[in-house]
Design a protein around this motif. Structure first.
Motif, PDB file in Angstrom:
ATOM      1  N   LEU A 149      -8.956   3.833  -3.609  1.00  0.00           N
ATOM      2  CA  LEU A 149      -9.806   4.576  -4.547  1.00  0.00           C
ATOM      3  C   LEU A 149     -10.791   5.499  -3.843  1.00  0.00           C
ATOM      4  CD1 LEU A 149     -10.553   1.828  -7.249  1.00  0.00           C
ATOM      5  CD2 LEU A 149      -8.590   3.375  -7.069  1.00  0.00           C
ATOM      6  N   LEU A 181      -8.780   7.137  -9.054  1.00  0.00           N
ATOM      7  CA  LEU A 181      -9.614   6.491 -10.059  1.00  0.00           C
ATOM      8  C   LEU A 181      -8.938   5.222 -10.574  1.00  0.00           C
ATOM      9  CD1 LEU A 181     -10.731   9.545 -12.244  1.00  0.00           C
ATOM     10  CD2 LEU A 181     -12.003   8.454 -10.390  1.00  0.00           C
ATOM     11  N   ARG A 184      -9.871  15.036 -12.203  1.00  0.00           N
ATOM     12  CA  ARG A 184     -11.295  14.806 -12.310  1.00  0.00           C
ATOM     13  C   ARG A 184     -12.020  16.108 -12.628  1.00  0.00           C
ATOM     14  NH1 ARG A 184     -11.357  13.191  -6.663  1.00  0.00           N
ATOM     15  NH2 ARG A 184     -13.245  14.436  -6.632  1.00  0.00           N
ATOM     16  N   LEU A 195     -14.213   9.205 -15.022  1.00  0.00           N
ATOM     17  CA  LEU A 195     -14.990   9.375 -13.791  1.00  0.00           C
ATOM     18  C   LEU A 195     -16.175   8.410 -13.780  1.00  0.00           C
ATOM     19  CD1 LEU A 195     -15.219  11.043 -11.194  1.00  0.00           C
ATOM     20  CD2 LEU A 195     -16.639  12.658 -12.458  1.00  0.00           C
ATOM     21  N   ASN A 198     -15.244   4.686 -13.215  1.00  0.00           N
ATOM     22  CA  ASN A 198     -14.805   4.378 -11.853  1.00  0.00           C
ATOM     23  C   ASN A 198     -15.988   4.008 -10.950  1.00  0.00           C
ATOM     24  OD1 ASN A 198     -12.215   4.411 -10.308  1.00  0.00           O
ATOM     25  ND2 ASN A 198     -13.427   5.672  -8.908  1.00  0.00           N
ATOM     26  N   HIS A 199     -17.183   4.405 -11.368  1.00  0.00           N
ATOM     27  CA  HIS A 199     -18.357   4.162 -10.529  1.00  0.00           C
ATOM     28  C   HIS A 199     -19.264   3.074 -11.102  1.00  0.00           C
ATOM     29  CE1 HIS A 199     -17.303   7.545  -8.016  1.00  0.00           C
ATOM     30  NE2 HIS A 199     -17.205   8.311  -9.079  1.00  0.00           N
TER      31      HIS A 199
END
Length: 323
Positions: A37, A41, A185, A318, A321-322
């Motif tokens: 990753l 993602l 993205r 996006l 994913n964080h």
């Protein structure tokens, strides 16, 4: 056509990689996705993880690969592919093209698997031949700011051919031209997601240079069909996988403005160093050897991609994913 029952896909959580994993699963292939990753993602493979024949392995491709069983296909897609990513991750890009490709080839060698390298049209550089055929050697600046990506892929091709020549590995090389579609993205940095995100947020579309430089854009569905056809074939490559219809960057920008209904202006910025002025594949080989050509036109493909961005899926993917 060869039979593929189990495949190992490096970079399988990336934009193109996740679509390839999905296509192979749809074709009845068991898939192992190897991805740390770095630029991929988790959301790209979230639904795939519910499939009984899919497995994600969190692993950096530049490190020795774990034992994951037997495979009929090893497809190496792991690599930062957008200018934003490889500008920031230059050393990582070079390492995944060298060490990562070697690890992938070693697995293919040990398992007697077909090996597919996802290379790029960037190996042609700023071409003096137009359209570009697979026999063209390219016009590349080996020490320029884009060289970490260009040379990574050129080395990947060289070591792939060496493993075929010296170890008898069943290898093939796909040279992928500009690909776009859902799962890109919004901060990708490449032309189409940048223009779409700018248009949907009513910001100026930033065009580098005159805008008359050309690209050939291929919808990810078509690209993946080409990769699958090459993987199932006996052709050693390289084979261009791209759309032979050439569009200027300005033309792409205006199509996106029309399709979004945005009133955003177009702003012209300084040209990017070593930015290719012409990009268009000769796909004679893909047509004759694989029976492949793109089916999705730019208007249709851009409309579906815009709809995916408009739905908010790009931003939410996006963000998730964080978390």
């Amino acid at each position: 056509m060869r039979t593929i029952k189990r495949a190992l896909i490096s970079g399988g959580a990336g934009f193109v990689g996740s679509h390839l994993c999905e296509q192979l699963l749809r074709d009845g292939v068991s898939v192992v996705c190897l991805d740390n990753l770095c630029t991929g993602l988790r959301s790209n493979i979230k639904l795939l993880e519910e499939h009984p024949d899919f497995r994600w392995v969190d692993h950096d491709a530049v490190e020795p690969w774990p034992e994951l069983g037997d495979f009929d296909l090893v497809a190496h897609l792991a690599c930062p592919a957008s200018p934003v990513d490889y500008a920031e991750l230059g050393i990582e890009t070079l390492r995944v093209g060298s060490e990562g490709t070697r690890h992938a080839l070693d697995v293919a060698l040990a398992k007697g698997a077909r090996f597919l390298l996802a290379s790029t049209s960037e190996v042609y550089g700023d071409p003096t031949e137009h359209p570009q055929r697979e026999t063209y050697w390219g016009n590349v600046n080996s020490i320029g700011p884009r060289s970490v990506y260009d040379e990574s892929k050129r080395f990947s091709e060289a070591i792939t051919v060496a493993y075929r020549r010296y170890h008898g590995v069943d290898t093939t090389i796909a040279r992928i031209f500009n690909t776009y579609g859902p799962r890109m993205r919004p901060d990708d940095g490449r032309m189409i997601p940048t223009f779409i995100h700018q248009a949907l947020t009513n910001r100026p579309l930033t065009v580098s240079g005159s805008g008359q430089q050309t690209r050939s854009i291929c919808h990810v569905t078509d690209t993946v069909r080409g990769l699958s056809a090459l993987a199932h074939s006996h052709h050693e490559g390289p084979v261009n996988i791209g759309n032979p219809i050439e569009l200027s960057v300005w033309n792409v920008a205006t199509k996106i403005l029309e399709s979004t209904g945005s009133s955003s202006p177009i702003e012209y910025h300084d040209a990017v160093i070593d930015d290719p002025q012409k990009r268009c594949p000769d796909i004679t080989l893909a047509r004759s050897e694989l029976g492949w050509e793109p089916l999705i036109g730019a208007d249709e493909g851009l409309a579906s991609t815009i709809e995916w961005f408009r739905s908010g899926l790009a931003v939410s993917a996006l963000e998730s994913n964080h978390l």
